[in-house]
Design an enzyme around this catalytic site. Sequence first.
Site, PDB file in Angstrom:
ATOM      1  N   ASP A 190      -5.696   0.587   5.685  1.00 44.85           N
ATOM      2  CA  ASP A 190      -6.071   1.389   4.515  1.00 44.85           C
ATOM      3  C   ASP A 190      -7.235   0.719   3.788  1.00 44.85           C
ATOM      4  O   ASP A 190      -7.205  -0.480   3.513  1.00 44.85           O
ATOM      5  CB  ASP A 190      -4.851   1.498   3.588  1.00 44.85           C
ATOM      6  CG  ASP A 190      -5.030   2.496   2.458  1.00 44.85           C
ATOM      7  OD1 ASP A 190      -6.104   2.521   1.834  1.00 44.85           O
ATOM      8  OD2 ASP A 190      -4.071   3.243   2.181  1.00 44.85           O
ATOM      9  N   HIS A 201      -5.533   7.037   4.014  1.00 45.92           N
ATOM     10  CA  HIS A 201      -4.952   6.756   2.698  1.00 45.92           C
ATOM     11  C   HIS A 201      -4.008   7.894   2.312  1.00 45.92           C
ATOM     12  O   HIS A 201      -4.406   9.050   2.283  1.00 45.92           O
ATOM     13  CB  HIS A 201      -6.099   6.628   1.692  1.00 45.92           C
ATOM     14  CG  HIS A 201      -5.678   6.171   0.336  1.00 45.92           C
ATOM     15  ND1 HIS A 201      -5.095   4.945   0.120  1.00 45.92           N
ATOM     16  CD2 HIS A 201      -5.777   6.763  -0.883  1.00 45.92           C
ATOM     17  CE1 HIS A 201      -4.857   4.800  -1.174  1.00 45.92           C
ATOM     18  NE2 HIS A 201      -5.249   5.887  -1.800  1.00 45.92           N
ATOM     19  N   SER A 220      -1.052   5.957  -3.842  1.00 47.86           N
ATOM     20  CA  SER A 220      -2.209   5.207  -4.322  1.00 47.86           C
ATOM     21  C   SER A 220      -1.924   4.651  -5.720  1.00 47.86           C
ATOM     22  O   SER A 220      -0.952   3.932  -5.900  1.00 47.86           O
ATOM     23  CB  SER A 220      -3.437   6.119  -4.278  1.00 47.86           C
ATOM     24  OG  SER A 220      -4.615   5.392  -4.472  1.00 47.86           O
TER      25      SER A 220
END
Length: 525
Positions: A458, A487, A233
């Site tokens: 995502d 994710h 991320s």
Amino acid sequence: MRRVTALGSAGALVTATLIAGAVAAPTASAEARHGKDSQTRGAEIAAARAAKAGIDWQDCPADWGLAKPIQCGWVTVPLDYAKPDGKKIKLAVDRIGNTGTKAERQGALVYNPGGPGGSGMRFPTRVTNKNPLWVNTSKAYDFVGFDPRGVGHSAPISCIDPQEFVKAPKADPVPDSEADKRAQRKLAAEYADGCAERSGAMLPHMTTPNTVRDLDVIRAALGEKKLNFLGVSYGTYIAAVYGTLYPDHVRRMIADSVVNPSREKIWYEANLDQDVAFEMRWKDWQDWVAENDASFHLGDTRAKVQAQWLKLRATAKKNPIGGLVGPAELIGFFQSAPYYDSSWVPVATVFSKYVAGDTQALVDAAAPDLSDTAGNISSENGNAVYTAVECTDAKWPTSWKKRDRDNTRLHKDYPFMTWANAWLNLPCATWPAKQQTPVHVKTGKGLPPVLIVQSTRDAATPYEGAVELHKRFKGSRLITEKDAGSHGVTGLVNPCINEKVDTYLLTGKVGPADVTCTPHATPKP
């Protein structure tokens, strides 16, 4: 990866959108004319000092929740890299040694889970908990985690009293009137002021480039000539900027669930893109709930599940459930379903219980716990760091007309997260610290092949971000998990992906071409 659940200053309980921070362009100076700016020189000085000092590894403090054989230590870095002899801060780091032989050891693998505001300190527990996905890698690598600057044990910042921060119910993030918008704007401006009041000295230095410089100092303190890094991320933006600023310091690098590194996307546009992707994944979850109507009894079509959601939302708006759970708290809880497939069953189960008449399950899941002072401090800190990094990293629109127009337009078609996300990021419009210019992410001399992993659906980091980083990092490889949307892909059981990640970390080989993998198993009720 750890989800950073955060209460937006303007009242929406939203996940600090697990995206990433932008990078400051080098400062022009006399040194820049000689090829190096003052921050680059300062970072070199700090890294040299850290290499000499090393890390004094000890058993971790009892209240950190990291049992032996995990060890903890500190790395000292300048608050301002342009002044390496000025004020210093200490960064918390931890590690567990490789489980294989001395001959098998390939160095340290450093991890960042995202945020901004996420702590990587739980990473070594993948070894102590015997996580099967990491058995092969842990034979070769020490697993190293750290709290980035401002986070957790690393000179933590704060913007509001944590108990006030979690109080509920907050205002509905979806405004009914101009007065509602004015109230949210006031809250956002007060939050920005609170950041200046409580953490003003740190704010100008809470940037992704500084976290990247910190990461290079940690590399040096570990005694590593080159960095092995796994970023998830927002951690992928750290990877993108590190690969740009320190291309010849990279040994192995994995970017999992990628923040779009384009200067134009950091950060305002990236958050608008999220709103669209969250709506897509929210519908995926509703389809799955409908397919499993025999278990959840929430409706056998997406439209029926959505109708139940709107009914719940309207009920909570009129009379907050248990006196605590209004629309903002509902979004805070329900958004975990579009984030992570692992939340599909728990969220649907709580929803199902509520519709069947059990309101307590929803209150327990979605309401704050004022007795959990440590958890509330952590949540407030995570939100403060998220806000500080995103607001300081890049220039944000100051025009309310533009924000109002953009979010009103998006909300029509993508209502699930749009206004909640807008208020979360609104403190950036009145941010008290100077806002930087993002780094131009590109391939530098010496950058080895980088492995990029991404699912196509995502919500937090839309797929286009992985494509963009792939284009910018020459020689990189992209593993695409098609028709999936959880994710953080490297933490999921999908042999097609798991084997390629292992192969890359153990051999450095990325394969001759990009690869598309079928999705991991869908959750079962």
